[in-house]
Structure formats: C-alpha cells, structure tokens
Write a protein that holds these residues in place. Structure first.
Motif, PDB file in Angstrom:
ATOM      1  N   TYR A   1      52.788  33.113  50.355  1.00 47.39           N
ATOM      2  CA  TYR A   1      52.324  31.767  50.687  1.00 47.39           C
ATOM      3  C   TYR A   1      51.194  31.829  51.712  1.00 47.39           C
ATOM      4  N   ASP A   2      51.393  32.621  52.768  1.00 44.59           N
ATOM      5  CA  ASP A   2      50.392  32.728  53.834  1.00 44.59           C
ATOM      6  C   ASP A   2      49.079  33.314  53.316  1.00 44.59           C
ATOM      7  N   ALA A   3      49.165  34.311  52.443  1.00 41.83           N
ATOM      8  CA  ALA A   3      47.957  34.922  51.879  1.00 41.83           C
ATOM      9  C   ALA A   3      47.181  33.894  51.053  1.00 41.83           C
ATOM     10  N   TRP A   4      47.900  33.107  50.256  1.00 43.46           N
ATOM     11  CA  TRP A   4      47.259  32.081  49.442  1.00 43.46           C
ATOM     12  C   TRP A   4      46.674  30.992  50.346  1.00 43.46           C
ATOM     13  N   ASP A   5      47.415  30.609  51.381  1.00 42.59           N
ATOM     14  CA  ASP A   5      46.981  29.552  52.298  1.00 42.59           C
ATOM     15  C   ASP A   5      45.675  29.922  52.999  1.00 42.59           C
ATOM     16  N   GLN A   6      45.445  31.200  53.245  1.00 37.69           N
ATOM     17  CA  GLN A   6      44.221  31.649  53.915  1.00 37.69           C
ATOM     18  C   GLN A   6      42.968  31.391  53.075  1.00 37.69           C
ATOM     19  N   LEU A   7      43.145  31.167  51.773  1.00 35.27           N
ATOM     20  CA  LEU A   7      42.007  30.933  50.880  1.00 35.27           C
ATOM     21  C   LEU A   7      41.729  29.446  50.674  1.00 35.27           C
ATOM     22  N   LYS A   8      42.459  28.578  51.393  1.00 41.38           N
ATOM     23  CA  LYS A   8      42.308  27.133  51.231  1.00 41.38           C
ATOM     24  C   LYS A   8      40.835  26.753  51.355  1.00 41.38           C
ATOM     25  N   GLY A   9      40.368  25.943  50.413  1.00 41.98           N
ATOM     26  CA  GLY A   9      38.987  25.485  50.428  1.00 41.98           C
ATOM     27  C   GLY A   9      38.052  26.318  49.562  1.00 41.98           C
ATOM     28  N   MET A  10      38.458  27.535  49.188  1.00 43.01           N
ATOM     29  CA  MET A  10      37.639  28.373  48.299  1.00 43.01           C
ATOM     30  C   MET A  10      37.680  27.756  46.896  1.00 43.01           C
ATOM     31  N   SER A  11      36.534  27.688  46.247  1.00 46.04           N
ATOM     32  CA  SER A  11      36.508  27.133  44.892  1.00 46.04           C
ATOM     33  C   SER A  11      37.274  28.042  43.937  1.00 46.04           C
ATOM     34  N   GLN A  12      37.789  27.447  42.868  1.00 44.28           N
ATOM     35  CA  GLN A  12      38.524  28.241  41.877  1.00 44.28           C
ATOM     36  C   GLN A  12      37.600  29.266  41.229  1.00 44.28           C
ATOM     37  N   ASP A  13      36.342  28.900  40.974  1.00 39.54           N
ATOM     38  CA  ASP A  13      35.396  29.846  40.371  1.00 39.54           C
ATOM     39  C   ASP A  13      35.146  31.036  41.296  1.00 39.54           C
ATOM     40  N   GLU A  14      34.978  30.769  42.588  1.00 39.96           N
ATOM     41  CA  GLU A  14      34.758  31.853  43.553  1.00 39.96           C
ATOM     42  C   GLU A  14      35.978  32.772  43.604  1.00 39.96           C
ATOM     43  N   ALA A  15      37.170  32.186  43.615  1.00 43.59           N
ATOM     44  CA  ALA A  15      38.397  32.989  43.648  1.00 43.59           C
ATOM     45  C   ALA A  15      38.528  33.828  42.382  1.00 43.59           C
ATOM     46  N   MET A  16      38.211  33.243  41.234  1.00 41.82           N
ATOM     47  CA  MET A  16      38.267  33.998  39.977  1.00 41.82           C
ATOM     48  C   MET A  16      37.311  35.183  40.028  1.00 41.82           C
ATOM     49  N   GLN A  17      36.078  34.948  40.526  1.00 38.61           N
ATOM     50  CA  GLN A  17      35.092  36.028  40.586  1.00 38.61           C
ATOM     51  C   GLN A  17      35.552  37.132  41.529  1.00 38.61           C
ATOM     52  N   GLN A  18      36.095  36.764  42.686  1.00 36.55           N
ATOM     53  CA  GLN A  18      36.577  37.785  43.629  1.00 36.55           C
ATOM     54  C   GLN A  18      37.756  38.555  43.036  1.00 36.55           C
ATOM     55  N   TYR A  19      38.623  37.862  42.303  1.00 38.78           N
ATOM     56  CA  TYR A  19      39.755  38.511  41.637  1.00 38.78           C
ATOM     57  C   TYR A  19      39.248  39.534  40.618  1.00 38.78           C
ATOM     58  N   ILE A  20      38.298  39.113  39.787  1.00 41.80           N
ATOM     59  CA  ILE A  20      37.710  39.999  38.778  1.00 41.80           C
ATOM     60  C   ILE A  20      37.099  41.227  39.454  1.00 41.80           C
ATOM     61  N   ASP A  21      36.309  40.988  40.513  1.00 41.86           N
ATOM     62  CA  ASP A  21      35.645  42.091  41.221  1.00 41.86           C
ATOM     63  C   ASP A  21      36.663  43.059  41.831  1.00 41.86           C
ATOM     64  N   LEU A  22      37.734  42.523  42.405  1.00 40.11           N
ATOM     65  CA  LEU A  22      38.748  43.368  43.035  1.00 40.11           C
ATOM     66  C   LEU A  22      39.465  44.222  41.985  1.00 40.11           C
ATOM     67  N   ILE A  23      39.829  43.639  40.848  1.00 43.09           N
ATOM     68  CA  ILE A  23      40.513  44.403  39.797  1.00 43.09           C
ATOM     69  C   ILE A  23      39.573  45.479  39.254  1.00 43.09           C
ATOM     70  N   GLU A  24      38.296  45.143  39.064  1.00 48.48           N
ATOM     71  CA  GLU A  24      37.324  46.137  38.599  1.00 48.48           C
ATOM     72  C   GLU A  24      37.232  47.308  39.579  1.00 48.48           C
ATOM     73  N   GLU A  25      37.216  46.980  40.862  1.00 52.43           N
ATOM     74  CA  GLU A  25      37.139  47.994  41.899  1.00 52.43           C
ATOM     75  C   GLU A  25      38.390  48.893  41.866  1.00 52.43           C
ATOM     76  N   LEU A  26      39.542  48.302  41.669  1.00 51.04           N
ATOM     77  CA  LEU A  26      40.797  49.069  41.642  1.00 51.04           C
ATOM     78  C   LEU A  26      40.914  49.931  40.389  1.00 51.04           C
ATOM     79  N   LYS A  27      40.257  49.504  39.309  1.00 51.43           N
ATOM     80  CA  LYS A  27      40.260  50.308  38.086  1.00 51.43           C
ATOM     81  C   LYS A  27      39.488  51.606  38.297  1.00 51.43           C
ATOM     82  N   GLY A  28      38.570  51.582  39.277  1.00 53.76           N
ATOM     83  CA  GLY A  28      37.821  52.787  39.617  1.00 53.76           C
ATOM     84  C   GLY A  28      36.814  53.118  38.575  1.00 53.76           C
TER      85      GLY A  28
END
Length: 84
Positions: free
Chosen positions: A57-84
């Motif tokens: 809950y706290d981790a999600w709450d820290q992103l309050k105000g971030m647009s859904q598109d921005e969050a999706m892009q950061q999620y995509i970028d993070l998963i790509e980075e973790l795939k190596g």
C-alpha cells in the motif's frame, strides 16, 4: 505496439524473469503496475498485523499523482531492465 500492449507484454515477461528481484524491486514493480492499471491508491491502509499489505500500500501511495501512462512506461522500462 501501443502502450497498453507493451504493458500487457511486460506483465507476462515479469512472470518469466530469470532471477527473482529483491523485495524493494518487487514493491516497485507492484506499485507501478497498480498505478498503471488502476491510478491513484484506493482503500484503507492495512493495519500493523499485515506487514506485506502495508508495504505494498505504501509503495503504491508514493506514486500518487503519477499518470497511468507514465506508470505503465516506467513499469515496461523496469521489466525490460530486469530481463537484462
């Protein structure tokens, strides 16, 4: 490929990572996914007895105000980075 399609593919890819990310990274993945799929945090913060739920809950709450598109892009970028 649209942002929605990339987001859906990243969700699939997140389940097939070669190494399990550390807990802080898992919380970031969770928070970005929730912000990207649902927007700002909703519901009540879990009590002291639910430490995992509270951390999520706290981790999600820290992103309050971030647009859904921005969050999706950061999620995509993070998963790509973790795939190596």
């Amino acid at each position: 490929m649209s942002l929605q399609e990339q987001f859906a593919q990243a969700q699939i890819d997140s389940k097939n990572l070669s190494e399990r990310p550390d807990n802080m990274t898992l919380l970031k993945i969770y928070a970005l996914y929730k912000q990207g799929s649902s927007g700002d945090v909703t519901g009540e913060r879990p009590g002291f007895t639910d430490m995992i739920g509270r951390a999520k809950y706290d981790a999600w709450d820290q992103l309050k105000g971030m647009s859904q598109d921005e969050a999706m892009q950061q999620y995509i970028d993070l998963i790509e980075e973790l795939k190596g």
